[in-house]
Enzyme design. Structure first.
Site, PDB file in Angstrom:
ATOM      1  N   LYS A 168       0.863  -1.166   0.147  1.00 22.45           N
ATOM      2  CA  LYS A 168      -0.088   0.090   0.001  1.00 22.45           C
ATOM      3  C   LYS A 168       0.933   1.296   0.105  1.00 22.45           C
ATOM      4  O   LYS A 168       0.454   2.195  -0.442  1.00 22.45           O
ATOM      5  CB  LYS A 168      -0.884   0.142   1.165  1.00 22.45           C
ATOM      6  CG  LYS A 168      -2.211  -0.971   0.972  1.00 22.45           C
ATOM      7  CD  LYS A 168      -3.231  -0.795   1.880  1.00 22.45           C
ATOM      8  CE  LYS A 168      -4.342  -1.571   1.877  1.00 22.45           C
ATOM      9  NZ  LYS A 168      -5.224  -1.800   3.203  1.00 22.45           N
ATOM     10  N   LYS A 225      -4.945 -11.144  -6.697  1.00 19.81           N
ATOM     11  CA  LYS A 225      -5.950 -11.500  -5.873  1.00 19.81           C
ATOM     12  C   LYS A 225      -7.527 -10.446  -6.042  1.00 19.81           C
ATOM     13  O   LYS A 225      -7.159  -9.136  -6.659  1.00 19.81           O
ATOM     14  CB  LYS A 225      -5.759 -11.413  -4.340  1.00 19.81           C
ATOM     15  CG  LYS A 225      -5.620 -10.161  -3.756  1.00 19.81           C
ATOM     16  CD  LYS A 225      -6.004 -10.204  -2.254  1.00 19.81           C
ATOM     17  CE  LYS A 225      -5.678  -8.780  -1.894  1.00 19.81           C
ATOM     18  NZ  LYS A 225      -6.308  -8.664  -0.514  1.00 19.81           N
ATOM     19  N   LYS A 244     -10.589  -5.120  -3.126  1.00 20.59           N
ATOM     20  CA  LYS A 244     -11.664  -4.011  -2.957  1.00 20.59           C
ATOM     21  C   LYS A 244     -11.256  -2.693  -3.445  1.00 20.59           C
ATOM     22  O   LYS A 244     -11.836  -2.284  -4.239  1.00 20.59           O
ATOM     23  CB  LYS A 244     -12.232  -3.846  -1.612  1.00 20.59           C
ATOM     24  CG  LYS A 244     -13.478  -4.256  -1.172  1.00 20.59           C
ATOM     25  CD  LYS A 244     -13.625  -3.797   0.522  1.00 20.59           C
ATOM     26  CE  LYS A 244     -13.309  -4.742   1.260  1.00 20.59           C
ATOM     27  NZ  LYS A 244     -12.787  -4.338   2.521  1.00 20.59           N
TER      28      LYS A 244
HETATM   29  P1  TYM Z   1     -10.696  -6.762   4.199  1.00 17.21           P
HETATM   30  O1  TYM Z   1     -11.772  -5.836   4.448  1.00 17.21           O
HETATM   31  O2  TYM Z   1      -9.723  -6.478   3.169  1.00 17.21           O
HETATM   32  O3  TYM Z   1     -11.273  -7.889   3.677  1.00 17.21           O
HETATM   33  C1  TYM Z   1     -12.221  -8.872   4.766  1.00 17.21           C
HETATM   34  C2  TYM Z   1     -12.192 -10.293   4.459  1.00 17.21           C
HETATM   35  O4  TYM Z   1     -12.092 -10.863   2.992  1.00 17.21           O
HETATM   36  C3  TYM Z   1     -11.059 -11.750   2.870  1.00 17.21           C
HETATM   37  N1  TYM Z   1     -10.742 -11.478   1.256  1.00 17.21           N
HETATM   38  C4  TYM Z   1     -10.436 -12.373   0.702  1.00 17.21           C
HETATM   39  N2  TYM Z   1     -10.655 -13.871   0.651  1.00 17.21           N
HETATM   40  C5  TYM Z   1     -10.700 -14.448  -0.265  1.00 17.21           C
HETATM   41  N3  TYM Z   1     -10.089 -14.063  -1.823  1.00 17.21           N
HETATM   42  C6  TYM Z   1      -9.998 -12.782  -1.763  1.00 17.21           C
HETATM   43  N4  TYM Z   1      -9.598 -11.995  -2.851  1.00 17.21           N
HETATM   44  C7  TYM Z   1     -10.212 -11.953  -0.554  1.00 17.21           C
HETATM   45  N5  TYM Z   1     -10.197 -10.525  -0.655  1.00 17.21           N
HETATM   46  C8  TYM Z   1     -10.314 -10.367   0.568  1.00 17.21           C
HETATM   47  C9  TYM Z   1      -9.986 -11.077   3.826  1.00 17.21           C
HETATM   48  O5  TYM Z   1      -8.762 -11.988   3.907  1.00 17.21           O
HETATM   49  C10 TYM Z   1     -10.793 -11.024   5.119  1.00 17.21           C
HETATM   50  O6  TYM Z   1     -10.825 -11.699   5.770  1.00 17.21           O
HETATM   51  N6  TYM Z   1      -7.396  -6.419   7.916  1.00 17.21           N
HETATM   52  C11 TYM Z   1      -8.669  -6.690   7.474  1.00 17.21           C
HETATM   53  C12 TYM Z   1      -9.894  -6.236   8.482  1.00 17.21           C
HETATM   54  C13 TYM Z   1      -9.752  -6.509  10.066  1.00 17.21           C
HETATM   55  C14 TYM Z   1      -9.779  -7.781  10.683  1.00 17.21           C
HETATM   56  C15 TYM Z   1      -9.696  -7.567  11.795  1.00 17.21           C
HETATM   57  C16 TYM Z   1     -10.010  -9.194  10.200  1.00 17.21           C
HETATM   58  C17 TYM Z   1      -9.415  -5.647  10.868  1.00 17.21           C
HETATM   59  N7  TYM Z   1      -9.316  -6.095  11.998  1.00 17.21           N
HETATM   60  C18 TYM Z   1      -9.574  -8.277  12.847  1.00 17.21           C
HETATM   61  C19 TYM Z   1      -9.921 -10.004  11.163  1.00 17.21           C
HETATM   62  C20 TYM Z   1      -9.784  -9.666  12.487  1.00 17.21           C
HETATM   63  C21 TYM Z   1      -8.962  -6.368   6.228  1.00 17.21           C
HETATM   64  O7  TYM Z   1      -8.656  -5.430   5.788  1.00 17.21           O
HETATM   65  O8  TYM Z   1      -9.890  -7.114   5.546  1.00 17.21           O
END
Ligand code: TYM
Length: 342
Positions: A119, A200, A203
């Protein structure tokens, strides 16, 4: 004499950033699996709006997106009676926990995080919050003593860091935190971008045409995006780890996850058929899987007062766990904690 022992169900914590519309990767890698956990575990599912301000955000858009993610949680099947669904910024302990954990986390650990490096790359100026992002994530998880964190593959490094921070704190101040485990599925942990199977589905690129199926896309958009999905010049429709087959494998994995069919059954079904047929069938499977979610979402988003009150109740329940924990943490590091904190 009888001794009563209360055994609590394993605790689960996970979250999604309200920074853009959720896509099929978020659904298959995270949300859909959370729904399956609801009865077995004690669940905390958070909308991590404080993480979403580590990249420049529009305040009106953030508020809209926070409600959108909340409505999607519910539309996908999370039940506020069985899971605690809440917004991170409504529970102050997350910010307080992050600060205290900041003071036991070596800077070098954060500089090594691949998501930060990606990032921060190509940016002239990077805010401190972006570097600190994983410590806030550690606070999220550790405040609830969560044993399990169901996430996609991309979060593995952050959960490992959370364990390291917890161990360091426990070592200095005595046993305080449960060490969490990332729970990553064998299939669906890394759904790939439809326009570039080397990346991947993400978002931050979901607005790029053809990159992702978004959960709120109309059937026609879903069909068009899948029809255009990048594959290869071959014809074999088989699950494969080969780099050059990544596009087809990705489509097959999505098909497998949404139909719950065995791999050999799927391969037999597509034997002798072309990629066009795979895309056509897959598009219909995705359209049907997302149809009820979209319908439920439309009803939920129309009543934002009801949505806000579900989130307020969720924050109350989250505070009931996070408040005593942050007090314990504060006592451990040497702060004076007033008896009555309400
Ligand atoms: P975020 O918002 O990017 O994504 C949310 C969840 O979706 C999963 N994910 C995917 N799984 C499969 N294939 C993909 N292409 C894909 N893109 C996203 C992510 O692995 C995630 O599970 N840092 C985290 C948010 C967070 C969090 C936490 C998660 C903040 N605090 C505590 C768990 C526990 C994030 O940015 O997720």
């Amino acid at each position: 004499m009888t001794i009563e022992v209360t055994v609590r169900r394993p605790r689960v914590f996970s979250g999604v950033q309200p920074s853009g519309t959720l896509h099929l990767g978020n659904y298959l890698g995270a949300l859909r699996r959370w729904v399956e956990l609801q009865d077995e575990k004690e669940n905390y599912f958070c909308i991590v709006d404080m993480h979403a301000i580590t990249m420049r955000q529009d305040p009106i858009e953030l508020r809209r997106s926070t409600r959108e993610v909340a409505a999607l949680y519910l539309a996908c099947g999370l039940d506020p009676q069985r899971s605690t669904i809440f917004v991170q910024s409504q529970v102050r302990a997350h910010a307080e926990g992050c600060w205290i954990l900041n003071c036991v986390t070596p800077l070098g650990w954060l500089e090594r995080m691949t998501q930060f490096k990606t990032k921060a790359k190509h940016r002239e100026s990077v805010v401190l919050g972006l570097l600190d992002y994983p410590v806030l994530q550690a606070a999220d998880i550790l405040l609830y003593d969560a044993e399990e964190v169901p996430v996609g593959e991309d979060q593995k490094q952050h959960i490992e860091l959370t364990r390291n921070i917890a161990q360091r704190f426990n070592h200095r101040f005595g046993d305080t935190f449960t060490l969490p485990q990332a729970v990553i599925p064998a299939s669906g942990a890394r759904i790939r971008a439809l326009n570039d199977p080397m990346k991947k589905m993400s978002k931050s690129e979901a607005h790029v045409r053809g990159h992702a199926v978004q959960l709120l896309d109309t059937p026609d958009v879903i069909r068009a995006v899948i029809r255009r999905a990048v594959t290869d010049s071959g014809r074999e429709i088989q699950f494969s780890d080969a780099q050059e087959k990544a596009g087809v494998n990705n489509l097959l994995e999505i098909y497998e996850l949404l139909t719950a069919q065995r791999r050999d059954v799927i391969e037999e079904h597509f034997a002798g058929k072309g990629y066009g047929m795979l895309k056509k069938d897959l598009a219909e499977v995705v359209v049907e899987a997302l149809r009820p979610i979209r319908k439920h979402y439309d009803a939920l988003i129309a009543d934002s007062a009801e949505l806000d009150s579900i989130l307020a109740a969720g924050a109350d329940r989250a505070r009931a766990v996070a408040e005593p924990k942050i007090e314990e943490i504060k006592r451990k590091v040497g702060f004076i904690v007033p008896q009555d904190t309400t």
